[in-house]
Design a protein around this motif. Sequence first.
Motif, short mmCIF file in Angstrom:
data_model
loop_
_atom_site.label_atom_id
_atom_site.label_comp_id
_atom_site.label_asym_id
_atom_site.label_seq_id
_atom_site.Cartn_x
_atom_site.Cartn_y
_atom_site.Cartn_z
N ALA A 161 -6.33 -6.37 3.36
CA ALA A 161 -7.36 -6.94 2.49
C ALA A 161 -7.85 -8.28 3.05
CB ALA A 161 -6.81 -7.12 1.07
N PHE B 154 -9.08 -7.43 -4.78
CA PHE B 154 -8.67 -6.06 -5.09
C PHE B 154 -7.40 -6.13 -5.91
CE2 PHE B 154 -10.76 -4.50 -0.94
CZ PHE B 154 -11.92 -4.13 -1.61
N ILE C 193 -7.82 0.16 2.03
CA ILE C 193 -8.80 -0.93 1.91
C ILE C 193 -10.18 -0.43 2.34
CG2 ILE C 193 -9.46 -3.23 2.76
CD1 ILE C 193 -7.07 -3.26 0.82
N LEU D 172 -5.41 -9.77 -2.55
CA LEU D 172 -4.81 -8.69 -3.31
C LEU D 172 -4.03 -9.26 -4.51
CD1 LEU D 172 -4.61 -5.55 -2.83
CD2 LEU D 172 -2.31 -5.98 -1.98
N ARG E 158 -10.60 -10.35 1.55
CA ARG E 158 -10.25 -10.10 0.16
C ARG E 158 -8.84 -10.59 -0.13
NH1 ARG E 158 -14.06 -6.87 -3.06
NH2 ARG E 158 -15.45 -5.94 -1.55
#
Lengths: 333, 333
Positions: free
Chosen positions: B96, B73, B305, B103, B101
């Motif tokens: 995240a 992201f 998120i 960032l 994920r």
Amino acid sequence: MSDEHTRRARTVTRADVARYAGVSTAVVSYVLNDGPKPVAPLTRERVLDAVKVLGYRPNAAARALSKGSSDMFGMLVVDSRNPFFAQLCHALGEAAAQDGRTLLIVNTDREHTTAADQIHDLTARQIGGLIIADLLTAAEQALVENLGIPVVLINQYAGAVGVPALGADFRDGARRAVEHLVGHGYRSIAFIGSASIFDDRERGWGDALTAAGLPLGARIHAPFSYEGGYQAGIELADAAERPRAAFAASDQVAVGLLAALHARGLRVPEDVAVVSFDGTDAAEYACPPLTTTAQPMAEMAREAIRLLQAGDAEPGYRAFPTALVVRRSCGCE
Amino acid sequence: MSDEHTRRARTVTRADVARYAGVSTAVVSYVLNDGPKPVAPLTRERVLDAVKVLGYRPNAAARALSKGSSDMFGMLVVDSRNPFFAQLCHALGEAAAQDGRTLLIVNTDREHTTAADQIHDLTARQIGGLIIADLLTAAEQALVENLGIPVVLINQYAGAVGVPALGADFRDGARRAVEHLVGHGYRSIAFIGSASIFDDRERGWGDALTAAGLPLGARIHAPFSYEGGYQAGIELADAAERPRAAFAASDQVAVGLLAALHARGLRVPEDVAVVSFDGTDAAEYACPPLTTTAQPMAEMAREAIRLLQAGDAEPGYRAFPTALVVRRSCGCE
């Protein structure tokens, strides 16, 4: 990404958008880039409508793949909540922008993922170079030596094999900070910071005391955080033989230390004098304003970016001299 | 990237590395990812040697292009040197990471480039979603509505057309902070922060004073920085009729304000009481510790998120309630 988009056989281009909107591709570019030329409101609306309907997504990753490089540098940093890292990242962003590059910052998160994964994630974005402000394991060092893009290690106190590394001269800077405290006549000067296997500041503290013929004072190993400095400060304040002064290895640790000393009713510098390290804004606005060893952040940032731009920089280590910024926490007026 | 690499006709694959090193592709992966299985030192060396000789560069950008999405992201933030943004970015990174994920943080830099360019740069990295913590112009809003990936605006005090937006309830939080000062019996309460066209905190300050039947006190518009708070503090300290208390719209501004009041020999809270806004660590370790309106950073981060993961979130605005954290700067014990 919409289903419509993933079903599409070929990628939508700017030319498609221009055709659909009945404008030139230059006008599409002006609208999407917010300039450089103005676009009439109705035309703008038509272009944005076309972008939406066609699902157009400007794709520099495709361009980067065909060019084999990109206009971004990656940055892996241990914790950008630390004011020093926040300012270092900002300085690197500024230096990168001067060269028309953007800096992608990722916080090292060794809880949820490995640094190796994060390094792979970043390099996979087709970045043109990578700056790492963290201590690497041997395996991670081997990895970065073989990434195929320029890598620079920053905020280091020693060199690495295979890649250029740089950092402030921690040992010399700490020595001079403690010499300043010695110059005030303080005889018992504590160290607060990380252990010497991670860092050279404790050695610099020892250098100054030894040179002055003073015994090594209390040594409190603390994490680099406000809380670390606070807990160290409580320990220092409550010690049977309280040190007359302390060298804190970072501004963030020093701010925590000041809070603890105030909480114990001690005055700085009258009861305990303090000098710290970093030279962040947080030191300037502390209470009292902190005498601190300023790291040349802008200069180190420019050098890191230069090394990435050069691409084929020789491995090696460069230490940057620091400068003592004298304020009130040490006892100076 | 080396000349050798750009001259190469086709991309070097992991299979090429495996063949050259005489190992399986799995072993290549273990070496480059630092696991999950261990690799004997000599084998590791052979693999790293093959990587170097062949110029192999693991390329997830190619994978991302073929998959049409990615595990990262993007985050565009106005200035991560501000302790609030530093902590918000960290909270977003944590949220995240919980979802697997990473960032990618980019500092908005409106001097060297446009926000539109930076948004394009980020989305072109095949990110799966974009979080923006900045006030956007109308053209920038139109741009983000048409990016083709989920976008969430954070740290907003009002909604945006076309994309979800969220933020702390600035107006209500400021009102309750000022009500607390009113409860201490202070009759003249200044506001220090940005103008009400950018922000709702000045309105909340006014709400509390009006509800208490008090006149609006001094209003000092200051940039969100230590220096902004410091200059406002000097102005406040030197005023012909010095306010008895002040509401500072951010912790960073409040820390600057405290430094100015100390520099003028004023005591907090005895001469001037202070309440601020954000709830960062910097407030906890200020001198004196700051009573502050805590933004629910972790909660807002998780929601941002979640909205990106959901992908098809409805546009709309959600305000998050704040909580007053009482310490000593307001006059409480």
